[in-house]
Design an enzyme around this catalytic site. Structure first.
Site, PDB file in Angstrom:
ATOM      1  N   GLU A 102      -8.931  -1.260   0.328  1.00  0.00           N
ATOM      2  CA  GLU A 102      -8.205  -0.949  -0.897  1.00  0.00           C
ATOM      3  C   GLU A 102      -7.189  -2.049  -1.208  1.00  0.00           C
ATOM      4  O   GLU A 102      -6.830  -2.862  -0.340  1.00  0.00           O
ATOM      5  CB  GLU A 102      -7.486   0.403  -0.734  1.00  0.00           C
ATOM      6  CG  GLU A 102      -6.684   0.873  -1.943  1.00  0.00           C
ATOM      7  CD  GLU A 102      -7.524   1.073  -3.203  1.00  0.00           C
ATOM      8  OE1 GLU A 102      -8.027   0.051  -3.726  1.00  0.00           O
ATOM      9  OE2 GLU A 102      -7.648   2.221  -3.664  1.00  0.00           O
ATOM     10  N   ARG A 105     -10.339   6.153   6.751  1.00  0.00           N
ATOM     11  CA  ARG A 105     -10.874   7.135   5.800  1.00  0.00           C
ATOM     12  C   ARG A 105     -12.248   6.743   5.276  1.00  0.00           C
ATOM     13  O   ARG A 105     -13.086   7.609   5.008  1.00  0.00           O
ATOM     14  CB  ARG A 105      -9.889   7.344   4.647  1.00  0.00           C
ATOM     15  CG  ARG A 105      -9.529   6.094   3.820  1.00  0.00           C
ATOM     16  CD  ARG A 105      -8.340   6.417   2.937  1.00  0.00           C
ATOM     17  NE  ARG A 105      -7.961   5.400   1.980  1.00  0.00           N
ATOM     18  CZ  ARG A 105      -7.089   4.426   2.187  1.00  0.00           C
ATOM     19  NH1 ARG A 105      -6.532   4.309   3.399  1.00  0.00           N
ATOM     20  NH2 ARG A 105      -6.763   3.576   1.237  1.00  0.00           N
ATOM     21  N   HIS A 150     -14.306   6.941  -0.704  1.00  0.00           N
ATOM     22  CA  HIS A 150     -14.102   7.821   0.456  1.00  0.00           C
ATOM     23  C   HIS A 150     -13.734   9.242   0.032  1.00  0.00           C
ATOM     24  O   HIS A 150     -13.319   9.499  -1.107  1.00  0.00           O
ATOM     25  CB  HIS A 150     -13.004   7.254   1.355  1.00  0.00           C
ATOM     26  CG  HIS A 150     -11.666   7.176   0.653  1.00  0.00           C
ATOM     27  ND1 HIS A 150     -10.834   8.261   0.503  1.00  0.00           N
ATOM     28  CD2 HIS A 150     -11.033   6.137   0.055  1.00  0.00           C
ATOM     29  CE1 HIS A 150      -9.737   7.896  -0.143  1.00  0.00           C
ATOM     30  NE2 HIS A 150      -9.843   6.615  -0.438  1.00  0.00           N
ATOM     31  N   GLU A 156      -5.440  13.368   3.496  1.00  0.00           N
ATOM     32  CA  GLU A 156      -4.179  14.117   3.505  1.00  0.00           C
ATOM     33  C   GLU A 156      -3.166  13.490   2.559  1.00  0.00           C
ATOM     34  O   GLU A 156      -2.418  14.199   1.876  1.00  0.00           O
ATOM     35  CB  GLU A 156      -3.622  14.171   4.932  1.00  0.00           C
ATOM     36  CG  GLU A 156      -4.460  15.033   5.866  1.00  0.00           C
ATOM     37  CD  GLU A 156      -3.883  15.131   7.259  1.00  0.00           C
ATOM     38  OE1 GLU A 156      -2.812  14.534   7.519  1.00  0.00           O
ATOM     39  OE2 GLU A 156      -4.491  15.817   8.109  1.00  0.00           O
ATOM     40  N   HIS A 208      -3.866  -3.870  -1.450  1.00  0.00           N
ATOM     41  CA  HIS A 208      -2.658  -3.765  -0.643  1.00  0.00           C
ATOM     42  C   HIS A 208      -1.484  -3.470  -1.570  1.00  0.00           C
ATOM     43  O   HIS A 208      -1.199  -4.240  -2.483  1.00  0.00           O
ATOM     44  CB  HIS A 208      -2.415  -5.053   0.146  1.00  0.00           C
ATOM     45  CG  HIS A 208      -1.422  -4.882   1.250  1.00  0.00           C
ATOM     46  ND1 HIS A 208      -0.105  -4.561   1.036  1.00  0.00           N
ATOM     47  CD2 HIS A 208      -1.556  -4.976   2.602  1.00  0.00           C
ATOM     48  CE1 HIS A 208       0.534  -4.472   2.188  1.00  0.00           C
ATOM     49  NE2 HIS A 208      -0.330  -4.709   3.159  1.00  0.00           N
ATOM     50  N   MET A 209      -0.820  -2.343  -1.328  1.00  0.00           N
ATOM     51  CA  MET A 209       0.253  -1.872  -2.217  1.00  0.00           C
ATOM     52  C   MET A 209       1.642  -2.279  -1.736  1.00  0.00           C
ATOM     53  O   MET A 209       2.655  -1.740  -2.201  1.00  0.00           O
ATOM     54  CB  MET A 209       0.164  -0.355  -2.347  1.00  0.00           C
ATOM     55  CG  MET A 209      -1.171   0.146  -2.877  1.00  0.00           C
ATOM     56  SD  MET A 209      -1.453  -0.240  -4.614  1.00  0.00           S
ATOM     57  CE  MET A 209      -0.535   1.070  -5.395  1.00  0.00           C
TER      58      MET A 209
END
Length: 215
Positions: free
Chosen positions: A82, A58, A9, A13, A84-85
């Protein structure tokens, strides 16, 4: 032979602010939108038949810009999300404690069982990314799909195609709106199945996004 384009992507921000996104989200910056437009111009005449994107905002925004140029509709695929954090999502990298930084680094330094608390392992990420890629094999003959996903997710996918473990040290740089390509083919001189044709191509872009500039 099936050719599959892989696109990260555009700049967001939170990329610019050095905040951890994971499966949280933030909008594309003006630069990120322009990067997506540059990808669109690059692939406009490549014969893309399907644009498939992670269902995060995004990636969907990036995919919509590309799909418009290619005359396609965007199909969302949650397996392209993505990593997972966990408890570090939405945190600023520069504000992590020493312990939290250890958790974060385990996702890129080759730790076999690395996992951020409440997050996802690299093996789990690799499994769902490979499922999403393999799903392209069921598309009609002559298809040329483009998948829009995320940096860690795409890096993990490409690394495992090359035969590395999912948790291998992260050494493949995939900048915002870089283009990679993997092919499914039979060859006398390459292993059968998925092979990497290109990775991290940014020849279509201007200067790198803020999160990728070296400190």
């Amino acid at each position: 032979m099936l050719q599959v384009y892989l696109v990260r992507h555009g700049e967001t921000e939170w990329n610019a602010a050095r905040r951890i996104q994971g499966q949280s989200d933030s909008p594309l910056t003006e630069k990120g939108i322009f990067q997506a437009q540059q990808v669109a111009e690059r692939v406009r005449n490549e014969g893309i038949t399907h644009v498939i994107a992670s269902d995060l905002g995004r990636t969907k925004h990036t995919a919509e810009i590309i799909a418009d140029a290619c005359g396609c509709q965007v199909v969302t695929e949650p397996r392209l999300r993505e990593l997972h954090m966990g408890v570090l999502e939405a945190r600023n990298i520069d504000g992590l404690t020493a312990e939290e930084e250890v958790w974060r680094k385990q996702m890129v330094d080759g730790t076999p069982r690395g996992r951020i608390p409440e997050g996802e392992s690299m093996n789990e990420l690799a499994a769902r990314m490979r499922e999403a890629l393999n799903n392209c094999l069921s598309l009609p003959a002559g298809s040329k799909p483009l998948l829009v996903s995320h940096g860690i997710a795409l890096g993990c996918l490409i690394s495992t195609i090359l035969g590395l473990p999912a948790y291998a040290e992260r050494r493949l740089r995939l900048r915002n709106c870089s283009i990679s390509r993997v092919d499914y083919q039979q060859s006398d001189w390459l292993a059968s199945g998925w092979i990497v044709e290109t990775a991290g191509d940014i020849s279509h872009l201007d200067l790198p996004a803020l999160d990728e500039l070296q400190r």
